[in-house]
Design a protein around this motif. Structure first.
Motif, PDB file in Angstrom:
ATOM      1  N   UNK A   3       0.858  -1.201   0.000  1.00  0.00           N
ATOM      2  CA  UNK A   3       0.000   0.000   0.000  1.00  0.00           C
ATOM      3  C   UNK A   3       0.884   1.237   0.000  1.00  0.00           C
ATOM      4  N   UNK A   4       1.030   1.888  -1.148  1.00  0.00           N
ATOM      5  CA  UNK A   4       1.886   3.081  -1.243  1.00  0.00           C
ATOM      6  C   UNK A   4       1.498   4.202  -0.263  1.00  0.00           C
ATOM      7  N   UNK A   5       0.204   4.503  -0.080  1.00  0.00           N
ATOM      8  CA  UNK A   5      -0.147   5.648   0.782  1.00  0.00           C
ATOM      9  C   UNK A   5       0.116   5.391   2.257  1.00  0.00           C
TER      10      UNK A   5
ATOM     11  N   UNK B 132      -6.993   9.296   3.861  1.00  0.00           N
ATOM     12  CA  UNK B 132      -7.863  10.444   3.544  1.00  0.00           C
ATOM     13  C   UNK B 132      -7.040  11.670   3.143  1.00  0.00           C
ATOM     14  N   UNK B 133      -5.816  11.769   3.621  1.00  0.00           N
ATOM     15  CA  UNK B 133      -4.960  12.920   3.282  1.00  0.00           C
ATOM     16  C   UNK B 133      -4.653  13.012   1.794  1.00  0.00           C
ATOM     17  N   UNK B 134      -4.780  11.891   1.084  1.00  0.00           N
ATOM     18  CA  UNK B 134      -4.404  11.877  -0.338  1.00  0.00           C
ATOM     19  C   UNK B 134      -5.435  12.544  -1.241  1.00  0.00           C
ATOM     20  N   UNK B 135      -6.476  13.119  -0.589  1.00  0.00           N
ATOM     21  CA  UNK B 135      -7.398  13.994  -1.319  1.00  0.00           C
ATOM     22  C   UNK B 135      -6.623  15.225  -1.784  1.00  0.00           C
ATOM     23  N   UNK B 136      -5.590  15.557  -1.005  1.00  0.00           N
ATOM     24  CA  UNK B 136      -4.746  16.723  -1.261  1.00  0.00           C
ATOM     25  C   UNK B 136      -3.588  16.303  -2.187  1.00  0.00           C
TER      26      UNK B 136
ATOM     27  N   UNK C 102      -1.586  -0.992  -3.959  1.00  0.00           N
ATOM     28  CA  UNK C 102      -2.823  -0.258  -3.680  1.00  0.00           C
ATOM     29  C   UNK C 102      -2.468   1.222  -3.579  1.00  0.00           C
ATOM     30  N   UNK C 103      -3.243   2.072  -4.250  1.00  0.00           N
ATOM     31  CA  UNK C 103      -3.156   3.520  -4.007  1.00  0.00           C
ATOM     32  C   UNK C 103      -4.274   3.854  -3.016  1.00  0.00           C
ATOM     33  N   UNK C 104      -5.005   4.935  -3.229  1.00  0.00           N
ATOM     34  CA  UNK C 104      -6.188   5.235  -2.411  1.00  0.00           C
ATOM     35  C   UNK C 104      -7.374   5.367  -3.364  1.00  0.00           C
ATOM     36  N   UNK C 105      -8.509   5.790  -2.835  1.00  0.00           N
ATOM     37  CA  UNK C 105      -9.677   5.933  -3.705  1.00  0.00           C
ATOM     38  C   UNK C 105      -9.602   7.190  -4.581  1.00  0.00           C
ATOM     39  N   UNK C 106      -8.590   8.038  -4.370  1.00  0.00           N
ATOM     40  CA  UNK C 106      -8.522   9.326  -5.072  1.00  0.00           C
ATOM     41  C   UNK C 106      -7.867   9.186  -6.445  1.00  0.00           C
ATOM     42  N   UNK C 107      -8.569   9.632  -7.476  1.00  0.00           N
ATOM     43  CA  UNK C 107      -8.062   9.478  -8.850  1.00  0.00           C
ATOM     44  C   UNK C 107      -6.799  10.311  -9.072  1.00  0.00           C
ATOM     45  N   UNK C 108      -6.816  11.591  -8.668  1.00  0.00           N
ATOM     46  CA  UNK C 108      -5.660  12.459  -8.955  1.00  0.00           C
ATOM     47  C   UNK C 108      -4.409  11.905  -8.273  1.00  0.00           C
ATOM     48  N   UNK C 109      -4.536  11.539  -7.000  1.00  0.00           N
ATOM     49  CA  UNK C 109      -3.371  11.033  -6.262  1.00  0.00           C
ATOM     50  C   UNK C 109      -2.867   9.724  -6.882  1.00  0.00           C
ATOM     51  N   UNK C 110      -3.782   8.894  -7.344  1.00  0.00           N
ATOM     52  CA  UNK C 110      -3.372   7.631  -7.961  1.00  0.00           C
ATOM     53  C   UNK C 110      -2.563   7.908  -9.229  1.00  0.00           C
TER      54      UNK C 110
ATOM     55  N   UNK D 241       8.628  -1.836 -12.630  1.00  0.00           N
ATOM     56  CA  UNK D 241       7.452  -2.382 -13.322  1.00  0.00           C
ATOM     57  C   UNK D 241       6.359  -2.611 -12.269  1.00  0.00           C
ATOM     58  N   UNK D 242       5.209  -2.008 -12.473  1.00  0.00           N
ATOM     59  CA  UNK D 242       4.182  -2.113 -11.432  1.00  0.00           C
ATOM     60  C   UNK D 242       2.763  -2.237 -11.985  1.00  0.00           C
ATOM     61  N   UNK D 243       1.911  -2.750 -11.125  1.00  0.00           N
ATOM     62  CA  UNK D 243       0.463  -2.600 -11.264  1.00  0.00           C
ATOM     63  C   UNK D 243       0.025  -1.676 -10.133  1.00  0.00           C
ATOM     64  N   UNK D 244      -0.873  -0.749 -10.447  1.00  0.00           N
ATOM     65  CA  UNK D 244      -1.368   0.184  -9.429  1.00  0.00           C
ATOM     66  C   UNK D 244      -2.889   0.195  -9.478  1.00  0.00           C
ATOM     67  N   UNK D 245      -3.507   0.171  -8.297  1.00  0.00           N
ATOM     68  CA  UNK D 245      -4.970   0.199  -8.244  1.00  0.00           C
ATOM     69  C   UNK D 245      -5.502   1.418  -7.532  1.00  0.00           C
ATOM     70  N   UNK D 246      -6.428   2.105  -8.207  1.00  0.00           N
ATOM     71  CA  UNK D 246      -7.252   3.098  -7.518  1.00  0.00           C
ATOM     72  C   UNK D 246      -8.226   2.281  -6.667  1.00  0.00           C
ATOM     73  N   UNK D 247      -8.275   2.534  -5.380  1.00  0.00           N
ATOM     74  CA  UNK D 247      -9.059   1.699  -4.468  1.00  0.00           C
ATOM     75  C   UNK D 247     -10.551   2.028  -4.599  1.00  0.00           C
TER      76      UNK D 247
END
Ligand code: GUN
Ligand code: FE
Length: 426
Positions: A71-73, A99-103, A129-137, A150-156
């Motif tokens: 989980x990166x965040x 929740x901070x990753x809204x910023x 895993x990123x967070x649910x925030x699109x911009x931060x992802x 090389x990675x896979x990243x998921x918007x939660x």
């Protein structure tokens, strides 16, 4: 894209070619042609005689390591809250931090630190895993793309039980945001791929799971989630999904439990024999996260059983429930946890061997990315050069002993070089 190079990497080359097998080739050449491994040779074959030699001296050379679940965040609070159990840890530490990753500015700062550390580590590939925030992802994906990893990243996805701060308004909002993310990143990356990421059943309503199934059918994406990590969590899923036969069945009924699209399930501690059979049938990848499981007192996963039943297993750091992102450490912890399981839980489940956990950290998890995690011909040339000269020792050790000791004593400072697809990362 950086040029995929062709060269001969000379050193003591150690790699797995199948589960439980570890090959050691002293003073040999791993051949890289345009990023693809051509095999390991004691003498340079005629066909490769023109390639330049990169001599690593007395170093060990191993395939890159894959972190199959992290989980990166959660990077900023690693090492905190380690006296809690899963659900309290999520509510007290994890959800407020995520929740901070809204910023976007915070995301940029935090993710830059995380990616820089990951780049310096023994990890060459990761499923994140990123967070649910699109911009931060997207910020995270931009940073990862320029890191060479090389990675896979998921918007939660999460539309329930996240509190006011970390929850999408509805299943429709969550699906809409996921589609927006997938549209926005289309064609943007070569090394960074999207993966569907319903956080876990308690975070995702039935309608959200239905929406995700539609998105998966449209985009043909793999999926990552959590499965049967903690006894209270398992009991909660039973209440939330009264019609499911098990936690695994809750994903299966939604059509999101492997099969035609691969799925990684983290933990898989409290699964019964029927679930294990389903996991095998659906080709589930287990991300075994032993440090996290000890930190949160989640339990000890039945890894021996998974191996016996032919279920695929890789290793995950699960940072920050695992306090370190190190997959070297995950190998050591996997051995240690398996011994506790054997002693206290299941006396017929033989502890894992060093060769078995080495496989999990390289080829086991690597295979999620395709031909990755070995120096067999045709595999991506991902390599680590390990310099163990500072790990002092008054007598000469066998190469296999040096490797085993490195897993326990080595860290990022002992990594003298790292290649991904034949491109030097440092
Ligand atoms: N289950 C749901 N979310 C999480 C998380 O962030 N970490 C861990 N370890 N388990 C989870
Ligand atoms: Fe996790």
């Amino acid at each position: 894209m950086k040029k995929r190079e062709s060269f001969l990497l000379k050193g003591h080359i150690c790699y797995s070619n199948e589960q439980g097998k570890l090959l050691v080739k002293p003073d040999s050449y791993a051949v890289c042609r345009e990023g693809i491994c051509q095999g390991v040779f004691k003498e340079i074959p005629e066909a490769f005689a023109d390639l330049p030699i990169r001599d690593t001296g007395d170093c060990l050379v191993i395939p890159g390591l894959t972190d199959l679940h992290t989980h990166a965040p959660q990077y900023p609070f690693r090492g905190l809250g380690m006296d809690l159990e899963l659900l309290d840890w999520l509510n007290i530490h994890t959800f407020p931090e995520e929740a901070r990753y809204k910023d976007a500015e915070y995301a940029q700062r935090a993710y830059a630190m995380y990616v820089e550390d990951l780049k310096q580590s023994a990890v060459t590939r990761a499923v994140i895993f990123a967070t649910l925030h699109v911009e931060a992802t997207e910020i995270l994906m931009d940073l990862l793309e320029s890191s060479g990893l090389e990675t896979y990243v998921g918007k939660v996805n999460m539309d329930r039980n996240g509190g006011t701060e970390l929850q999408e308004e509805s299943a429709q909002t969550s699906a809409r945001e996921t589609r927006r993310w997938l549209k926005e990143i289309e064609g943007s990356y070569i090394h960074t791929r999207p993966i569907l990421t319903p956080r876990f059943i308690p975070s995702c309503s039935d309608s959200l799971m239905k929406e995700l199934k539609k998105i998966q059918e449209e985009y043909h994406l793999p999926l990552q989630s959590h499965l049967s990590e903690n006894p209270q969590e398992v009991a909660w899923v039973k209440e939330l999904c009264p019609n499911a036969a098990s936690y695994s069945d809750a994903y299966f009924q939604a059509g999101l439990f492997g099969g035609s699209e691969p799925a990684i399930m983290a933990h898989c501690i409290w699964v019964d024999d029927e679930e294990i059979a389903l996991m095998k049938q659906q080709g589930i990848y287990v991300a075994h996260c032993p440090q996290s499981n000890a930190n949160l007192a989640s339990g000890i996963a039945p890894i021996r059983k998974f191996l016996e039943k032919g279920v695929r297993v890789g290793l995950g750091s699960d940072m920050a429930a695992g306090s370190t992102p190190s997959i070297l450490r995950a190998m050591a912890d996997a051995v240690q946890c398996s011994k506790l399981r054997w002693r206290y839980v299941d006396p017929v489940a033989k502890p894992l061997t060093f060769a078995e956990v080495f496989y999990m950290g390289t080829l086991g998890g690597g295979s999620f990315f395709g031909k990755v995690g070995s120096f067999l011909p045709g595999y991506a040339f991902d390599a680590l050069i390990l310099d163990d000269s500072s790990l002092r020792q008054p007598r000469r050790l066998e190469l296999l002993e040096r490797l085993e000791r490195f897993i326990y004593l080595g860290d990022d400072r002992n990594i003298a070089g790292k290649y991904i697809n034949g491109v030097p990362v440092f």
